[in-house]
Each structure stands twice: as structure tokens, then as C-alpha cells.
Enzyme design. Structure first.
Site, PDB file in Angstrom:
ATOM      1  N   HIS A 187       0.825  -1.209   0.000  1.00  0.00           N
ATOM      2  CA  HIS A 187       0.000   0.000   0.000  1.00  0.00           C
ATOM      3  C   HIS A 187       0.860   1.260   0.000  1.00  0.00           C
ATOM      4  O   HIS A 187       2.025   1.243   0.413  1.00  0.00           O
ATOM      5  CB  HIS A 187      -0.949   0.010   1.206  1.00  0.00           C
ATOM      6  N   GLU A 247      -1.742  -7.281   7.916  1.00  0.00           N
ATOM      7  CA  GLU A 247      -0.379  -7.099   8.409  1.00  0.00           C
ATOM      8  C   GLU A 247      -0.183  -7.877   9.703  1.00  0.00           C
ATOM      9  O   GLU A 247      -1.147  -8.292  10.365  1.00  0.00           O
ATOM     10  CB  GLU A 247      -0.100  -5.603   8.616  1.00  0.00           C
TER      11      GLU A 247
END
Length: 194
Positions: free
Chosen positions: A9, A79
Site C-alpha cells: 500500500h 499485516e
């Protein structure tokens, strides 16, 4: 044979400051949105047969701005759960402990969340790889997610222990390619940006 394209990202407030961002769902900064838009051209040159995206806003927005579909959300791409170290920088953690700390050698500790070992993250990454490998016969697969989980996934692709993810720093708003050479998994591109 297609490649797995791992997309990190774009920049967030915490990725810019170096704060570990696992469960905290931060938006992209304007620079992060620009990074994501810049990926549109390079990624459009590929033929994706599948795109999987972390459920976190920063990954979904990156995929959207990069021109990738966001309908296949994969919880295994979240994550690392940093536990006690969520929102903290490596220098800050090291100062508190009075020694050098590294996620790759010291792992996480329970905090507001339980934290997650590198081995636990590797199990998630192995599940993702198991799901997408069959699709590579038809073309490329994109995985839009986060720095540490994608580094561990890369290590697992290459047949390495999750700790070897330390070797694959992946910049915010960039992508890498995991392919084959003579039927062996290889790293075929890294830290590419628009």
C-alpha cells in the site's frame, strides 16, 4: 506461467514515521494516494487473472487507485499483529528495552492485542500461496497488502523461513514480482514503482 505481483500500500502517516501498523486501520496520505495512482500504468501492462486484497483501508484504497478490483478480500493478507509494539517505532522499542530490537529476531509481545509470531504469519502466507498457485497457469495474480506480511510471503515463496523476510525491504507504494526460472521459484522484480 504467470507471476505473483505483491503490491505494498501507499504511504500512511505511520509508514512515513516508521511506526508499526498492524491492526490500526489508517488512511493513505495524499502522497500515498499519488503513489497508488502511479502504479496504474505499470500494473495495467499485466494480465491479472486474480487480485486479492487485505481488508485494511490502506490496501483496498491502493488497489482501487491502482486500477485493480477490490472485491476479493483475503483476511490472510492483513499485516502482522504487533501486539505491544503497535504504533511504536523500532528505535523507540529498542530504547525501552535497552537493547536493539528487531521484529525478525525478537518478534512481538502481547499488548492490547495478542501479537503474532512470524511462524503464525507464515502459516497465513502459505495459505495464500496455496490458493493462488493454481491460478498462475492462466496469468498473473496480484496481492495488495502490507510490508511485513508481503516480505514473509516472499520468503515462503522462495522456500525460506519467515525470518528471511528481513532481506526483502519493500517500499510503500511499490511492488515486486515472484516468478519462476527453470521451474524454481524466484524473485523476478522488486521495489518497482510508477
Amino acid at each position: 506461467m504467470g507471476e505473483i505481483v505483491v503490491v505494498r500500500h501507499g504511504q500512511t502517516e505511520w509508514s512515513l514515521s516508521g511506526q508499526h501498523t498492524g491492526v490500526t486501520d489508517l488512511p493513505l496520505l495524499p502522497e500515498g494516494e499519488q503513489q497508488a495512482r502511479a502504479l496504474r500504468g505499470p500494473l495495467a501492462r499485466r494480465s491479472f487473472v486474480e487480485v486479492r486484497v487485505s481488508p485494511r483501508e490502506r490496501a483496498r484504497r491502493t488497489a482501487e487507485l491502482a486500477g485493480l478490483p477490490t472485491d476479493t478480500v483475503d483476511d490472510d493478507l492483513v499485516e502482522v499483529d504487533y501486539g505491544r509494539w503497535e504504533g511504536r517505532t523500532t528505535p523507540d522499542i529498542s530504547a525501552e528495552l535497552g537493547r536493539t530490537w528487531s521484529l525478525w529476531t525478537d518478534g512481538t509481545e502481547p499488548g492490547d492485542t495478542p501479537g503474532e509470531s512470524l511462524s503464525e504469519v507464515a502459516v497465513r502466507c502459505d495459505r495464500v500461496l496455496e490458493r493462488v498457485r493454481p491460478r498462475l497457469a492462466d496469468g498473473d495474480v496480484a496481492l495488495v497488502a502490507h510490508g511485513h506480511v508481503l516480505r514473509i510471503l516472499t520468503a515462503r515463496w522462495l522456500g525460506l523461513a519467515p525470518e528471511a523476510g528481513a532481506l526483502f525491504a519493500l517500499h510503500a507504494g511499490s511492488f515486486g514480482a515472484l516468478g519462476h526460472e527453470h521451474d524454481r521459484p524466484v524473485l523476478s522484480g522488486w521495489n518497482q514503482a510508477g
